[in-house]
Design an enzyme around this catalytic site. Sequence first.
Site, PDB file in Angstrom:
ATOM      1  N   HIS A  74      -2.892   6.781  -1.047  1.00 52.23           N
ATOM      2  CA  HIS A  74      -3.910   7.387  -0.166  1.00 52.23           C
ATOM      3  C   HIS A  74      -3.362   8.079   1.075  1.00 52.23           C
ATOM      4  CE1 HIS A  74      -6.725   4.185  -2.106  1.00 52.23           C
ATOM      5  NE2 HIS A  74      -6.398   5.161  -2.935  1.00 52.23           N
ATOM      6  N   HIS A 116       0.850  -1.206   0.000  1.00 53.66           N
ATOM      7  CA  HIS A 116       0.000   0.000   0.000  1.00 53.66           C
ATOM      8  C   HIS A 116       0.883   1.253   0.000  1.00 53.66           C
ATOM      9  CE1 HIS A 116      -3.345   2.534   0.300  1.00 53.66           C
ATOM     10  NE2 HIS A 116      -3.978   2.035   1.337  1.00 53.66           N
ATOM     11  N   TYR A 155      -1.077   7.156   3.194  1.00 53.67           N
ATOM     12  CA  TYR A 155      -0.599   6.356   4.322  1.00 53.67           C
ATOM     13  C   TYR A 155       0.939   6.353   4.297  1.00 53.67           C
ATOM     14  CZ  TYR A 155      -5.521   5.404   4.771  1.00 53.67           C
ATOM     15  OH  TYR A 155      -6.869   5.576   4.921  1.00 53.67           O
TER      16      TYR A 155
END
Length: 340
Positions: A166, A163, A168
Amino acid sequence: MSKIFEQYQIKDLTIKNRIAMPPMCMYSADNAGYVQGFHRVHYAARALGGVGLIILEATAIEPKGRISDRDLGIWDDSHIEGLKSLVDICHEYGAKVGIQLAHAGRKSTVDYMECLAPSPIAFSDRMQKPREMTKEDIKDVVDKFGKSAKRALEAGFDMIEIHGAHGYLINEFLSPLVNHRQDEYGGSLENRSRFLKEVTQEVRKVWPLEKPLQLRISAHEYVEGGNEALDLADIINAVKDEGIDMVNVSTGGVVLCDMNVYPGYQVKHAEIIRDKTGLPVMAGGLLTSPLMVDEILNNHRAEMVYLGRELLRNPHWVYDAGIMLKEDLNPPIQYERAYR
Ligand SMILES: Cc1cc2nc3c(=O)[nH]c(=O)nc-3n(C[C@H](O)[C@H](O)[C@H](O)COP(=O)(O)O)c2cc1C
């Protein structure tokens, strides 16, 4: 045959069609990150509905890396059994399964734990001010990504997705908007990419080369001075030789701002990433119509398409698309009468 229903092969993984369910947090684990009955029903329903590749929601590599304290976890060996039960049930119904390995960084809402970020800048005035990561913290988180990847292998996942989107933790390192570090992890594009590079290297130490490793990115930050698709392409080109096989292209989430969204709003960014990196991409964003998905695939704008909220509304989207596009899809035998 519509391209939607063509197989896709990446490394040792054969996916039966071009439809992916992207990671979507369900906030339904217990507060120790364990899989619950809900997850088995939820993911199995999409497998039964014909989705080719299901990517499990953001799964935390350490407790303070959770977005919420109801996130799934993979920070302990005791998480493997529950995650394996999800892989097994999705395989039983014909879907391949990936897992998104995640660290929330400054966007963690677990406010009884400290939160970490490249620089001590809060996401909003309602969220915790993060602690700037030391080099020891960086080493520790990189190590935890590697240990989590090993657990993902033991649980039987077909793909790992890192990931990096977004806003993060990994995205925070990549973005000049929120990474103000003066050391070798901040400043130049090469420095801002270093943390992602180290995470990828650590994951690849345990994730076999024949298995696909995907990176999710935010290809546009919607604020002046933030990264755009061409910057992300440069970042990917700087790290892809560490073993990234495919890119899942999303946008936004780094800072609070307005985003102009409409069906297919992120596909143009996916095309740029595909073109400039030479890697296959997964594109999506507010897609619902089989005709639109078919257009994206046939015009080689992406190798796969993801449908998020549409698959929450309709787990049988793939079979409905088959009817619309007049394909003979062999729905599950139990449901055959519904498709005659
Ligand atoms: C309920 C929900 C949870 C989400 N959780 C995640 C997540 O865990 N990881 C992630 O990368 N994106 C997450 N997203 C973003 C989706 O993966 C997807 O990119 C987004 O919904 C846009 O696609 P769509 O318009 O087809 O829904 C989430 C979206 C929704 C609606």
